[in-house]
Design an enzyme around this catalytic site. Structure first.
Site, short mmCIF file in Angstrom:
data_model
loop_
_atom_site.label_atom_id
_atom_site.label_comp_id
_atom_site.label_asym_id
_atom_site.label_seq_id
_atom_site.Cartn_x
_atom_site.Cartn_y
_atom_site.Cartn_z
CD1 TRP A 282 -21.01 16.86 -32.01
CD2 TRP A 282 -22.92 17.98 -32.38
NE1 TRP A 282 -20.94 18.05 -31.33
CE2 TRP A 282 -22.10 18.75 -31.53
CE3 TRP A 282 -24.16 18.48 -32.74
CZ2 TRP A 282 -22.47 20.00 -31.06
CZ3 TRP A 282 -24.54 19.73 -32.26
CH2 TRP A 282 -23.70 20.48 -31.43
CG ASP B 265 -25.79 19.95 -37.78
OD1 ASP B 265 -25.39 21.08 -38.10
OD2 ASP B 265 -25.47 19.39 -36.70
CE LYS C 230 -17.33 22.75 -35.53
NZ LYS C 230 -16.86 21.92 -34.47
N1 KET Z 1 -23.26 20.09 -35.64
C1 KET Z 1 -22.23 19.24 -35.71
C2 KET Z 1 -22.36 18.03 -36.55
C3 KET Z 1 -21.06 19.50 -34.99
O1 KET Z 1 -20.06 18.64 -35.08
C4 KET Z 1 -20.97 20.65 -34.16
C5 KET Z 1 -19.78 20.89 -33.35
C6 KET Z 1 -22.07 21.52 -34.16
C7 KET Z 1 -23.20 21.21 -34.88
C8 KET Z 1 -22.13 22.75 -33.34
O2 KET Z 1 -21.20 23.68 -33.55
P1 KET Z 1 -21.40 25.20 -33.12
O3 KET Z 1 -20.13 25.56 -32.46
O4 KET Z 1 -22.57 25.27 -32.20
O5 KET Z 1 -21.64 25.91 -34.39
N2 KET Z 1 -18.94 19.99 -33.06
C9 KET Z 1 -17.67 20.11 -32.35
C10 KET Z 1 -17.70 20.96 -31.12
C11 KET Z 1 -18.76 20.61 -30.12
O6 KET Z 1 -18.93 19.44 -29.77
O7 KET Z 1 -19.42 21.54 -29.66
C12 KET Z 1 -17.14 18.70 -32.07
O8 KET Z 1 -17.80 17.72 -32.42
O9 KET Z 1 -16.02 18.58 -31.54
#
Ligand code: KET
Length: 422
Positions: free
Chosen positions: A152, A233, A269
């Protein structure tokens, strides 16, 4: 006379001061666009009625609309007008954290019973990673973090801003479009003893490629043998198999092997609470005394950054997970989201095959979770955007959560057009 001079001086210094002030931000250049959230911005700015957003990893229903889960709606009805809006403690909602730990460590976890887990509510998964990175930097200032290739994109920003040196380890093999297991194991072996390793607990982003259970066991064994610290994560618990319990498999293997570990959890998610920013950071410690100390330090890191986390999302989560009926409904809805995505994987692959694509698209259905790491090149992605108004990250990642019965044919056709001569 004296007052005239001092007036002139103060006048001159205020002119100088004004000049100084107007130049305060003159050397600030616009920041580079975020490779994921920048895609959403470009999508929103496109007036085309045909546009498709498969960029950000956010679930959509089959009409392409954002989803609020029924269990969340019901929790909101129950909460409405009943709770006050006082500050939460620095570590957040104790009830929410308790329920969240059960999802990862298991309902009957001995570590929960023995109070060996230092855990605080975090600003979703990002906040959990950042808090851990800051904690790592504070107590192991000379340590490094090993990050999978690819990962990510924000992981790199997080550990960079926390001033932790980054190293990488092999993960994805572009040739097989699968796990580069041998190289991954070598990297674990070759890293200096006692290194930090960042692992995606399930539904790896962006590749959709997870180690098998056997491979996880070997990874766990080797990480233990080298005395590394595993940090997980887990942003997609439930999105890999449809069942959050099954998706905790990697964590459980590591726990059984006696690791001390760190873990970031997110409800963005799997509960659709994206903008509510609710998650949890936990660190499994040697004993209760250490856990108390670690938690106090995590709170001390949080205090000057945001003081304490937001209350509403935590209340939604604890209401759902604290009620057997609502929890059952949640599990059903998670399964439903995972199933719709799996259906769209099949549909996208079938559409491409029906068009007579000369390429293999098996990986679309082999990969799991929210994303398909398509193998499209940045140039092909640019063509999809410029000619077809299809928005995705330039690494060729397709958020399968944005694919619908209505747009899958259009998407397949466009992918075929930009890849058929490749
Ligand atoms: N870890 C991973 C691996 C991840 O893909 C995301 C979010 C997050 C943490 C953080 O999510 P949060 O909303 O802070 O709980 N990924 C998607 C959104 C982004 O980039 O913020 C994405 O990859 O599209």
């Amino acid at each position: 006379m004296r007052s005239l001079i001092s007036e002139r001086v103060s006048c001159r210094s205020s002119v100088l001061g004004a000049r100084w002030m107007s130049s305060w931000w003159r050397n600030v250049e616009p920041a580079a666009k975020d490779p994921i959230l920048g895609v959403t911005e470009a999508f929103l700015a496109d007036p085309s009625p045909d546009k498709v957003n498969v960029g950000v990893g956010a679930y959509r229903d089959d009409n392409g609309k954002p989803v609020v889960l029924e269990c969340v709606r019901e929790a909101e009805r129950r909460i409405a007008g009943t709770a006050n809006m006082e500050y939460l403690p620095m570590g957040g909602s104790v009830k929410m954290v308790e329920e969240t730990l059960k999802l990862a460590y298991g309902d009957n976890s001995e570590f929960i019973k023995d109070k060996r887990i230092a855990a605080v509510q975090s600003l979703s998964g990002t906040g959990a990673c950042r808090l851990f990175a800051d904690f790592q930097n504070r107590f192991h200032p000379d340590s490094q973090i090993y990050i999978p290739v690819p990962t990510w994109s924000n992981h790199h920003n997080i550990w960079r801003d926390a001033h932790v040196t980054q190293r990488t380890f092999h993960y994805y093999h572009p040739g097989t479009k699968g796990l580069d297991f041998a190289a991954l194991m070598d990297d674990i072996k070759n890293a200096p003893n006692g290194s930090f390793f960042l692992l995606h607990a399930c539904a790896h982003n962006p590749t959709g490629v997870d180690p098998s259970e056997e491979q996880w066991k070997e990874i766990s064994y080797q990480i233990k043998a080298k005395g590394h610290f595993p940090f997980f994560d887990m942003a997609y618990q439930g999105f890999a198999s449809g069942d959050p319990e099954r998706d905790a498999k990697a964590i459980r293997i590591f726990l059984k092997d006696g690791h001390l570990l760190g873990l970031a959890q997110s409800y963005a998610k799997n509960m659709g609470l994206y903008g509510q920013r609710v998650g949890c950071l936990s660190v499994l410690c040697e004993d209760e005394k250490q856990a108390v100390a670690v938690k106090s330090q995590l709170q001390q890191l949080a205090r000057p950054m945001y003081s304490n986390p937001p209350v509403h999302g935590a209340l939604i989560v604890s209401t759902i997970l604290g009620d057997a009926e609502l929890k059952k409904l949640w599990l059903k809805e998670v399964q439903g989201m995972a199933d719709r995505i799996i259906g769209m994987r099949t549909a996208l692959r079938e559409n491409l095959e029906k068009l007579g694509s000369p390429l293999s698209w098996k990986h679309i259905t082999n990969q799991i979770g929210m994303f398909c790491y398509s193998g499209l090149t940045p140039e092909q992605v640019d063509r999809l955007t410029d000619e077809y108004h299809i928005y995705m990250t330039r690494n060729g990642r397709i958020s399968m959560a944005g694919v619908t019965t209505g747009n899958v044919g259009y998407l397949a056709n466009a992918i075929h057009e930009v890849t058929k001569s490749a």
